[in-house]
Design an enzyme around this catalytic site. Structure first.
Site, PDB file in Angstrom:
ATOM      1  N   ASN A  42       0.848  -1.190   0.000  1.00 16.17           N
ATOM      2  CA  ASN A  42       0.000   0.000   0.000  1.00 16.17           C
ATOM      3  C   ASN A  42       0.885   1.243   0.000  1.00 16.17           C
ATOM      4  OD1 ASN A  42       0.649  -0.853   2.673  1.00 16.17           O
ATOM      5  ND2 ASN A  42      -1.026   0.308   3.563  1.00 16.17           N
ATOM      6  N   GLU A  44       0.420   5.191   0.599  1.00 18.73           N
ATOM      7  CA  GLU A  44      -0.512   6.211   1.071  1.00 18.73           C
ATOM      8  C   GLU A  44      -0.090   7.601   0.619  1.00 18.73           C
ATOM      9  OE1 GLU A  44      -0.986   5.549   5.313  1.00 18.73           O
ATOM     10  OE2 GLU A  44      -2.176   3.762   4.892  1.00 18.73           O
ATOM     11  N   CYS A  53      -3.986   0.619  -2.675  1.00 18.96           N
ATOM     12  CA  CYS A  53      -3.819  -0.613  -1.899  1.00 18.96           C
ATOM     13  C   CYS A  53      -2.707  -1.490  -2.479  1.00 18.96           C
ATOM     14  CB  CYS A  53      -5.111  -1.426  -1.906  1.00 18.96           C
ATOM     15  SG  CYS A  53      -6.485  -0.660  -1.055  1.00 18.96           S
ATOM     16  N   GLU A  55      -2.808  -4.606  -3.237  1.00 17.27           N
ATOM     17  CA  GLU A  55      -3.280  -5.477  -4.318  1.00 17.27           C
ATOM     18  C   GLU A  55      -3.220  -4.774  -5.667  1.00 17.27           C
ATOM     19  OE1 GLU A  55      -4.630  -4.766  -1.428  1.00 17.27           O
ATOM     20  OE2 GLU A  55      -6.168  -6.210  -0.845  1.00 17.27           O
TER      21      GLU A  55
HETATM   22  N1  THU Z   1      -5.221  -1.575   2.377  1.00 13.96           N
HETATM   23  C1  THU Z   1      -4.637  -2.372   1.456  1.00 13.96           C
HETATM   24  O1  THU Z   1      -3.542  -2.091   0.963  1.00 13.96           O
HETATM   25  N2  THU Z   1      -5.289  -3.490   1.078  1.00 13.96           N
HETATM   26  C2  THU Z   1      -6.452  -3.941   1.644  1.00 13.96           C
HETATM   27  O2  THU Z   1      -6.955  -4.978   1.255  1.00 13.96           O
HETATM   28  C3  THU Z   1      -7.092  -3.175   2.713  1.00 13.96           C
HETATM   29  C4  THU Z   1      -6.535  -1.806   2.945  1.00 13.96           C
HETATM   30  C5  THU Z   1      -4.489  -0.388   2.853  1.00 13.96           C
HETATM   31  C6  THU Z   1      -5.004   0.941   2.405  1.00 13.96           C
HETATM   32  C7  THU Z   1      -4.489   1.846   3.500  1.00 13.96           C
HETATM   33  O3  THU Z   1      -3.158   2.228   3.184  1.00 13.96           O
HETATM   34  C8  THU Z   1      -4.442   0.972   4.741  1.00 13.96           C
HETATM   35  O4  THU Z   1      -4.501  -0.369   4.262  1.00 13.96           O
HETATM   36  C9  THU Z   1      -5.575   1.217   5.715  1.00 13.96           C
HETATM   37  O5  THU Z   1      -6.790   1.168   5.073  1.00 13.96           O
END
Ligand code: THU
Length: 130
Positions: A42, A44, A53, A55
Site C-alpha cells: 500500500n 498512502e 492498496c 493489491e
Molecule cells: N489496504 C490495502 O492495501 N489493502 C487492503 O486490502 C485493505 C486496505 C491499505 C489501504 C491503506 O493504506 C491501509 O490499508 C488502511 O486502510
C-alpha cells in the site's frame, strides 16, 4: 500453484509499505499464469483518497510489464485474515476469471483461500454494457 510461496512473499514485502498515516502495512503477491510473481504494498498519500492498496499496486506493476493472465493473489496485513477492499475486487474482476484464487493471510501458517466469484458475486463486467 505453491500457495505457501505466495503467502511468504506477501508477508515479506510488507516491509516496503508506505503507510505513515494508517500505520497499517499491507503486502500482496500476485501469481501470473506463466509463473511470474509480482509483489505490491500500500502506498498512502497525505491527500488520503489517493492511497493505493497493495493489491492494486501488484496488479498495476504486472499489467505494465505486459502480464494479462493471473492465477492467484495473497494479501497480508495486520493480525487477522485480510480481505481485499471493494475497489481491489473490481480490479481483479477486470483481469481475472471467476476461479482466480484470493488468499487472505493471517500468518505464514494460517490463510484462507477464496475464489473471486465467492468474494465478488454479481460483479459488473463488460457483458453488462451490451
Ligand atoms: N489496504 C490495502 O492495501 N489493502 C487492503 O486490502 C485493505 C486496505 C491499505 C489501504 C491503506 O493504506 C491501509 O490499508 C488502511 O486502510
Amino acid at each position: 500453484m505453491n500457495e505457501k510461496e505466495l503467502v511468504l512473499k506477501a508477508i515479506d514485502i510488507k516491509k516496503n509499505s508506505y503507510s505513515p498515516y494508517s500505520h497499517f502495512s499491507v503486502g500482496a503477491a500476485l501469481l501470473c499464469e506463466d509463473g511470474d510473481i509480482f509483489t505490491g504494498v500500500n502506498v498512502e498519500n497525505v491527500s488520503f483518497g489517493l492511497t493505493v492498496c497493495a493489491e492494486r499496486t501488484a496488479f498495476f506493476k504486472a499489467i505494465s510489464e505486459g502480464k494479462r493472465k493471473f492465477t492467484a493473489i495473497a494479501i497480508a496485513g495486520g493480525d487477522s485474515f485480510l480481505p481485499p477492499c471493494g475497489a481491489c475486487r473490481q480490479v481483479m474482476a477486470e483481469f481475472c476469471d471467476k476461479d482466480f484464487k484470493v488468499i487472505f493471510v493471517k500468518n505464514e501458517n494460517e490463510y484462507i483461500i477464496k475464489t473471486l466469484e465467492e468474494i465478488l458475486p454479481f460483479s459488473f463486467s463488460e457483458v453488462d454494457m451490451k
